[in-house]
Each structure stands twice: as structure tokens, then as C-alpha cells.
Design an enzyme around this catalytic site. Structure first.
Site, PDB file in Angstrom:
ATOM      1  N   ASP A  99       0.848  -1.178   0.000  1.00 23.80           N
ATOM      2  CA  ASP A  99       0.000   0.000   0.000  1.00 23.80           C
ATOM      3  C   ASP A  99       0.899   1.248   0.000  1.00 23.80           C
ATOM      4  O   ASP A  99       1.776   1.355  -0.855  1.00 23.80           O
ATOM      5  CB  ASP A  99      -0.956  -0.052   1.204  1.00 23.80           C
ATOM      6  CG  ASP A  99      -1.951   1.101   1.238  1.00 23.80           C
ATOM      7  OD1 ASP A  99      -2.911   1.084   0.462  1.00 23.80           O
ATOM      8  OD2 ASP A  99      -1.742   2.033   2.042  1.00 23.80           O
ATOM      9  N   HIS A 296      -6.986  -6.293  -1.095  1.00 26.53           N
ATOM     10  CA  HIS A 296      -5.953  -5.282  -0.902  1.00 26.53           C
ATOM     11  C   HIS A 296      -4.870  -5.679   0.088  1.00 26.53           C
ATOM     12  O   HIS A 296      -3.721  -5.256  -0.036  1.00 26.53           O
ATOM     13  CB  HIS A 296      -6.605  -3.977  -0.442  1.00 26.53           C
ATOM     14  CG  HIS A 296      -5.633  -2.874  -0.213  1.00 26.53           C
ATOM     15  ND1 HIS A 296      -4.830  -2.368  -1.214  1.00 26.53           N
ATOM     16  CD2 HIS A 296      -5.296  -2.182   0.916  1.00 26.53           C
ATOM     17  CE1 HIS A 296      -4.060  -1.401  -0.720  1.00 26.53           C
ATOM     18  NE2 HIS A 296      -4.330  -1.276   0.563  1.00 26.53           N
TER      19      HIS A 296
END
Length: 317
Positions: A99, A296
């Protein structure tokens, strides 16, 4: 066994978790996370012969939270990695990020290739500087509803997320995971209702993210979310600061891993970028690794596959 301590780097104190001996591997978490997001990587990587270090990056967890929004630019974040490598007594390191940690890892390799043995990014692909500032671009495309633009409003998301930290994190981790039902959507926010209002609150957590994990993560946000959100408030400033590297590419040995249900991989222009990466990056050691059914939270959702890919990459550099 994972050990914890703090180190002074560039005028801030960073909390780090570390395990193992051998070549240094720095693991950089994203939003809204902490060193704990790498809990499944410490054992396998250290057993493979590496010294594994995961900091709480500035603005997170037990590390310092500078008040100045400008203290969270990409230069400050890369500077922390460079300073950390030096503070740990090393000349070079492998740098791995997920991320927001991925852009920090990619930029460390871009700006200081002399210090980076190899670089791996999870979820967020390598940086290729666009022609316009990112906040302005997303504002125009989505009418101010893209989550970057919402996060950039001083104090707004900070208050929403801190009102009930545990619920905020539970909703985040469910909605962006491969376990969330439905198709992958662009992360758009109603600026009047906030982001959490449209997120379902799951009845139970997935197996890979337990109540104990949620406890640890919630505690790391006891100081609130402002430091973490300040990273987003520097997006356009980062675009300005990195103008000298327009057109530059990461040349160090590289690995990119993402989930096919990760909203980041569906951002405007990202699918096309992923497809073109092998021709754009001379150091890419394999085609981007796509994990089917993964959302994610790459290294948490699919630790076995991520660990296998990382160890293969790190030992082959």
C-alpha cells in the site's frame, strides 16, 4: 522471536520490530496499518536467512507523529528508510512495501539505488509520474468524491475514523479484502456522509484477520489517524517535488505482487500500467504476480504465496 525497540532517525523516533540475522530486509506497511501487518513474514523470511525489520512509519503506532503536515512528504518518508538502514549499521537493504509502503519502497530504489539490493511492491505498482497533480486529476475525474480528495480535507476523515477506531478498522479491512462480496468498486466517498457510512460492518472477521489482530491494530491508532492521513495531504506536493525524476524508472531488481480483487489494481490507468510493466522496468524479475481472489491486504490475506514469492526474489537478487 520478534523483538521491539526504538531508533532515532532524522529527528524522529521510529518503533521497529525485528527478527533474524543476515542481509537486511525492511518491510514498510501501508494505511491504515502498522508493523503488525507483516506478522506472517517475520518467521519465514528470518528462517530463510534474512534480518527482517518492520517499522511503524512516521505518523503511525509507537513512532513519532510530527504535527507539521509538510513533515510527511515523500522525501521525508524515503529519508526515514535511508536513515533506518544506516541506524541499523547496514550499507544496503532489500526494501519491501505494501500500500503506501510500496511508493516509499519504489521511491527509495528510485532516489537511492546505491542503498537498495532489490525492491518489492505489494498492491501499489511502481511510480510513473503523471502530467498533472494526482489530487487535481482525481478531483476532476470523480467530482471530488475519490477517497484521496476526502482524506485531503483537514480534520474531516480524522474525526470520522477516530470516533470509533475499532469499527473503522473492521470496516476498512472487510471492504477492501477478497472476502467482500460483489464486484470491485472505485473507492468513492459521499463528502457529506463520510466514507464509513457506505461500508458494511461484517458480522465476523475473516480467518486471516482475527479479533486479536484487530486489538493490536486498534491500539496502534490510539493517537488518532491524523499522522497517517497527512501522507495523503502531500500527494500534490510529492508530485511537485519529484519533477526532476519525470520519466525515470526503477532500475534495481524488482518484484510486483497484487490481488485481482484489490481496488488499487483497478484505479484509473492502473490495469494498463500493470500490463506494460515488463517493458517499462528493466529490473523486473518476473511478470507481475497476480493472486486470484486476493484483495488489498496482500501479505495478510495470502501469506504463503507472498512469502514464497518474496523468498524466491530475495535469494535470487
Amino acid at each position: 522471536m520478534v523483538e521491539h525497540r526504538s531508533v532515532d532517525v532524522n529527528g524522529v523516533r521510529l518503533h521497529i520490530a525485528e527478527q533474524g540475522e543476515g542481509p537486511l530486509v525492511v518491510l514498510l506497511h501501508g494505511f491504515p496499518e502498522s508493523w503488525h501487518s507483516w506478522r506472517h513474514q517475520f518467521g519465514p523470511l528470518s528462517e530463510a536467512g534474512f534480518r527482517v525489520v518492520a517499522p511503524d512509519q512516521r505518523g503511525y503506532g509507537r513512532s513519532d507523529h510530527p504535527d507539521d503536515v509538510g513533515a510527511y512528504s515523500i522525501f521525508h518518508l524515503v529519508g526515514d528508510v535511508v536513515g533506518l538502514i544506516r541506524a541499523l549499521g547496514e550499507e544496503q537493504a532489500y526494501v519491501v512495501g505494501h500500500d503506501w509502503g510500496a511508493p516509499v519502497a519504489w521511491h527509495t530504489a528510485l532516489l537511492r539505488p546505491d542503498l537498495v539490493r532489490g525492491v518489492a511492491g505489494l498492491s501499489v505498482p511502481p511510480p510513473f509520474r503523471g502530467d498533472v497533480p494526482p489530487l487535481a486529476a482525481m478531483d476532476e475525474r470523480f467530482g471530488g468524491r475519490f477517497y484521496w480528495n476526502y482524506f485531503a480535507r483537514p480534520g474531516v476523515a480524522d474525526a470520522e475514523f477516530a470516533a470509533d477506531t475499532r469499527t473503522t478498522l473492521r470496516k476498512f479491512f472487510h471492504s477492501a479484502s477478497g472476502d467482500a462480496p460483489g464486484t470491485v468498486q472505485q473507492p468513492l466517498v459521499d463528502p457529506e456522509r463520510g466514507w464509513l457510512a457506505s461500508m458494511p460492518d461484517p458480522e465476523s472477521l475473516p480467518e486471516w484477520f482475527t479479533e486479536d489482530d484487530l486489538d493490536v491494530l486498534a491500539e496502534s491508532f490510539s493517537k488518532g489517524f491524523t499522522g497517517a492521513l497527512n501522507w495523503y495531504r502531500n500527494l500534490d506536493r510529492n508530485w511537485e517535488l519529484t519533477a526532476p525524476w519525470q520519466g525515470a524508472v526503477v532500475t534495481r531488481p524488482a518484484l510486483y505482487v497484487y490481488g485481482d480483487r484489490d481496488p488499487v489494481a483497478a484505479f484509473p490507468g492502473t490495469p494498463e500500467l500493470i500490463e506494460r510493466l515488463p517493458g517499462l522496468m528493466p529490473g523486473l524479475r518476473r511478470r507481475p504476480l497476480e493472486l486470484a481472489g486476493c484483495g488489498h491486504w496482500t501479505q495478510q490475506e495470502r501469506p504463503a504465496e507472498v512469502n514464497e514469492a518474496l523468498i524466491d526474489f530475495l535469494t535470487g537478487c
